[in-house]
Enzyme design. Structure first.
Site: not given
Ligand SMILES: [Zn+2]
Length: 283
Positions: A2-3
């Site tokens: 996840p960014e």
């Protein structure tokens, strides 16, 4: 992994539901999820018990809960597949940590691949911001109100390495991973293999602006669910994956010029780009 947008979606959910609550019970179901907390699971649970959650914050891909008015923080790293869920957990097989709050809500950390985890840490002041000590080395992210575009451009101008590599370097700018690097470069019409130091100041500014814009757009749609494990605190996926222009679109026409999007190996990952809008540098 996840960014920034996917982590920020989780932070916002926590902000709405756990702030001003007190932790009344904690159970660590898998020691690997607290391996970064060097004093061990018993210390973590003892210190979380009766702690009051007074706020939430984030830098790059890390989020934390501020405890007891800022004396310490519960730092959460989602790793590859970590989830912070409120209420019932659909698949208890991957439940790693559970905390009960004084309103009866259960906050669960679920992590299939166990690269993420929780740790309790001190808060330190760096460059005017209060952050957990383990993330103090991270640069500000593009959605930080105090992100200094000109200063980051100055750093990039001195780098004789690829612009994409620099966008992924969390000590240069944090929060950007492979997906949003490719999207930002597509929007700015820059090939990721071009040397950062060889790009003009306006072009570098445009790349950073594009990174902020694409992450804001993703945030508005609940993040990208390219990996189905990226979910909000209610277990729901975002839908920005449908709006991606480059990442994962190899073989499909560029939405701007119609050329076929290419996929190439880069830093043990893949890069997706339009060969016409983002021509490779001539060497
Ligand atoms: Zn194109």
């Amino acid at each position: 992994m996840p960014e920034l947008p996917e982590v920020e979606v989780v932070r916002r959910g926590l902000q709405d539901h756990v702030v001003d609550k007190t932790i009344t019970a904690v159970r660590v179901h898998h020691p690997r999820a607290v391996r970064r907390h060097e004093a061990g699971p018993a210390d973590l649970t003892a210190r979380l018990l009766d702690a009051r959650i007074t706020g939430t914050d984030r830098r790059g891909k890390y989020l934390w809960l501020t405890l007891d008015g800022g004396e310490s923080a519960l730092l959460v790293h989602l790793g590859m597949s970590g989830q912070m869920l409120l209420g019932a957990v659909p698949n208890a097989r991957h439940l790693r940590i559970a905390a009960v709050l004084d309103d009866g809500t259960t906050l669960s950390f679920v992590d299939q691949r166990t690269f993420g985890g929780w740790m309790l840490t001190d808060l330190v002041t760096v460059d005017g911001s209060v952050v957990p000590a383990p993330v103090a080395h991270l640069a500000r992210d593009p959605l930080d109100p105090r992100f200094d575009v000109d200063a980051v451009v100055d750093v990039l101008r001195r780098k004789q390495s690829e612009i994409k590599r620099q966008l992924l370097d969390q000590t240069v700018v944090s929060g950007i991973g492979n997906i949003y690097a490719d999207e930002a470069l597509w929007r700015a019409k820059v090939n990721g293999t071009r040397l950062a130091g060889g790009l003009t100041r306006p072009k570098l500014t445009a790349v950073l602006a594009a990174a902020a814009d694409v992450m804001r757009d993703a945030l508005a749609q609940g993040g990208t669910s390219f990996d189905s494990l990226y979910v909000n605190v209610n277990g729901q996926s975002g839908y920005f994956d449908r709006a991606l222009d480059a990442y994962g679109r190899d073989g499909k026409p560029c939405r701007r010029c119609g050329a076929v999007i290419r996929r190439e190996k880069f830093m043990n990952r893949s890069s997706f780009y339009c060969p016409r809008c983002q021509p490779r540098p001539r060497r």
